[in-house]
Design a protein around this motif. Structure first.
Motif, PDB file in Angstrom:
ATOM      1  N   TYR A  31       0.849  -1.186   0.000  1.00 55.03           N
ATOM      2  CA  TYR A  31       0.000   0.000   0.000  1.00 55.03           C
ATOM      3  C   TYR A  31       0.887   1.239   0.000  1.00 55.03           C
ATOM      4  CZ  TYR A  31      -3.847  -3.065   1.342  1.00 55.03           C
ATOM      5  OH  TYR A  31      -4.789  -4.054   1.369  1.00 55.03           O
ATOM      6  N   TYR A  33       1.030   5.680  -0.272  1.00 53.67           N
ATOM      7  CA  TYR A  33       0.252   6.875   0.053  1.00 53.67           C
ATOM      8  C   TYR A  33       1.045   8.134  -0.275  1.00 53.67           C
ATOM      9  CZ  TYR A  33      -1.904   3.415   3.169  1.00 53.67           C
ATOM     10  OH  TYR A  33      -2.494   2.285   3.685  1.00 53.67           O
ATOM     11  N   SER A  48      -4.354   7.099  -1.726  1.00 54.57           N
ATOM     12  CA  SER A  48      -3.780   5.787  -1.431  1.00 54.57           C
ATOM     13  C   SER A  48      -3.822   4.948  -2.704  1.00 54.57           C
ATOM     14  CB  SER A  48      -4.516   5.102  -0.285  1.00 54.57           C
ATOM     15  OG  SER A  48      -5.884   4.910  -0.616  1.00 54.57           O
ATOM     16  N   ARG A  95       2.923   0.795   3.446  1.00 56.33           N
ATOM     17  CA  ARG A  95       2.520  -0.172   4.460  1.00 56.33           C
ATOM     18  C   ARG A  95       2.564  -1.558   3.851  1.00 56.33           C
ATOM     19  NH1 ARG A  95      -3.376   0.512   5.962  1.00 56.33           N
ATOM     20  NH2 ARG A  95      -3.686  -1.230   4.565  1.00 56.33           N
ATOM     21  N   ALA A  99      -5.027  -3.286   6.823  1.00 59.56           N
ATOM     22  CA  ALA A  99      -5.218  -2.259   7.837  1.00 59.56           C
ATOM     23  C   ALA A  99      -4.769  -2.787   9.190  1.00 59.56           C
ATOM     24  CB  ALA A  99      -6.679  -1.851   7.879  1.00 59.56           C
ATOM     25  N   GLY A 100      -4.072  -1.985   9.935  1.00 61.89           N
ATOM     26  CA  GLY A 100      -3.566  -2.402  11.229  1.00 61.89           C
ATOM     27  C   GLY A 100      -2.065  -2.455  11.268  1.00 61.89           C
ATOM     28  N   ASN A 101      -1.445  -2.393  10.111  1.00 61.80           N
ATOM     29  CA  ASN A 101       0.011  -2.371  10.081  1.00 61.80           C
ATOM     30  C   ASN A 101       0.523  -0.940  10.131  1.00 61.80           C
ATOM     31  OD1 ASN A 101      -0.521  -5.027   9.569  1.00 61.80           O
ATOM     32  ND2 ASN A 101       1.095  -5.246   8.059  1.00 61.80           N
ATOM     33  N   THR A 102       1.746  -0.823  10.593  1.00 66.80           N
ATOM     34  CA  THR A 102       2.374   0.488  10.667  1.00 66.80           C
ATOM     35  C   THR A 102       2.552   1.088   9.282  1.00 66.80           C
ATOM     36  OG1 THR A 102       3.552  -0.109  12.673  1.00 66.80           O
ATOM     37  CG2 THR A 102       4.463   1.703  11.389  1.00 66.80           C
ATOM     38  N   ILE A 103       2.280   2.369   9.162  1.00 70.83           N
ATOM     39  CA  ILE A 103       2.543   3.114   7.933  1.00 70.83           C
ATOM     40  C   ILE A 103       3.832   3.895   8.144  1.00 70.83           C
ATOM     41  CG2 ILE A 103       1.701   4.917   6.395  1.00 70.83           C
ATOM     42  CD1 ILE A 103      -1.115   3.970   6.925  1.00 70.83           C
ATOM     43  N   TYR A 104       4.778   3.691   7.253  1.00 71.92           N
ATOM     44  CA  TYR A 104       6.085   4.331   7.352  1.00 71.92           C
ATOM     45  C   TYR A 104       6.165   5.476   6.352  1.00 71.92           C
ATOM     46  CZ  TYR A 104       7.467   0.260  10.051  1.00 71.92           C
ATOM     47  OH  TYR A 104       7.542  -0.722  11.006  1.00 71.92           O
ATOM     48  N   PHE A 105       6.694   6.589   6.836  1.00 71.43           N
ATOM     49  CA  PHE A 105       6.772   7.797   6.033  1.00 71.43           C
ATOM     50  C   PHE A 105       8.205   8.099   5.613  1.00 71.43           C
ATOM     51  CE2 PHE A 105       2.586   9.848   6.232  1.00 71.43           C
ATOM     52  CZ  PHE A 105       1.966   9.028   7.155  1.00 71.43           C
ATOM     53  N   GLY A 106       8.324   8.750   4.453  1.00 73.68           N
ATOM     54  CA  GLY A 106       9.607   9.266   4.036  1.00 73.68           C
ATOM     55  C   GLY A 106       9.901  10.608   4.679  1.00 73.68           C
TER      56      GLY A 106
END
Lengths: 114, 111
Positions: A31, A33, A48, A95, A99-106
């Motif tokens: 996924y 975003y 998304s 991610r 749904a429920g997993n951590t979303i990691y950002f740049g």
């Protein structure tokens, strides 16, 4: 630790010009975003992307915006004709699964439209 | 909207003190995540707490979640100057896969 990488870190562009912001999500993530943060304001969801198509988009993500995953690693955000109000920090995120997993950002790409 | 909203908007404390930030949201959630942002930098993930969890710890961080009150708190114990940053809570809805962020709390830890 794997990370989301974004380029450029900062771009200045003339109003009306096209801009492409690039992102390399974490390699096994499914996924993707884009978010933006206007200076001093909250982080806002743009779009998304899953399974090679947009799964959800916000009101901000109008016809001037598009996203693409041109190959197996890159994920791009294009703004066709930039406006002054597009000036913001743009964050890519990814991610791994449902749904429920951590979303990691740049680290973000600062876009300044002049 | 499922927005998370934090309070206080700004918090200034002395090094060594504890910092507590609160977050409220409006709709049912799948999980709630806390992020830190240093000025002009990216969002660093701190901790994720699922809707069926009530408390979670990670180092000096303690997060609680009260789904009946639709609220969460982030406690940073024994704060350090390096903890100075903005802290955001973010929620995702039961069916959604995106995060919705609150306005954030600006934490300043004075040495």
């Amino acid at each position: 630790e794997p990370e989301v990488t974004q380029t450029p870190s900062h771009q200045v562009t003339q109003m009306g010009q096209e801009v492409i912001l690039r992102c390399v999500p974490i390699s096994n993530h499914l996924y993707f975003y884009w978010y933006r943060q206007i200076l001093g304001q909250k982080v806002e969801f743009l779009v998304s992307f899953y399974n090679n198509e947009i799964s959800e988009k916000s009101e901000i993500f109008d016809d001037q915006f598009s996203v693409e995953r041109p190959d197996g690693s890159n994920f791009t955000l294009k703004i066709r004709s930039t406006k002054l109000e597009d000036s913001a920090m743009y964050f890519c995120a990814s991610r791994s699964g449902t749904a429920g997993n951590t979303i990691y950002f740049g680290e973000g790409s600062w876009l300044t439209v002049v | 909207s499922q927005q998370g909203e934090e309070d206080p908007q700004a918090l200034s404390i002395q090094e060594g003190e504890n910092a507590t930030m609160n977050c409220s949201y409006k709709t049912s959630i799948n999980n709630l995540q806390w992020y830190r942002q240093n000025s002009g930098r990216g969002l660093v993930h701190l901790i994720l707490i699922r809707s069926n969890e009530r408390e979670k710890h990670s180092g000096r961080l303690r997060v609680t979640l009260d789904t009946s009150k639709k609220s969460s708190s982030l406690l940073i114990t024994a704060s350090r100057a390096a903890d100075t940053a903005s802290y955001f809570c973010a929620t995702d809805g039961v069916y959604g896969n995106k995060l919705v962020f609150g306005a954030g709390t600006i934490l300043r830890v004075k040495s």
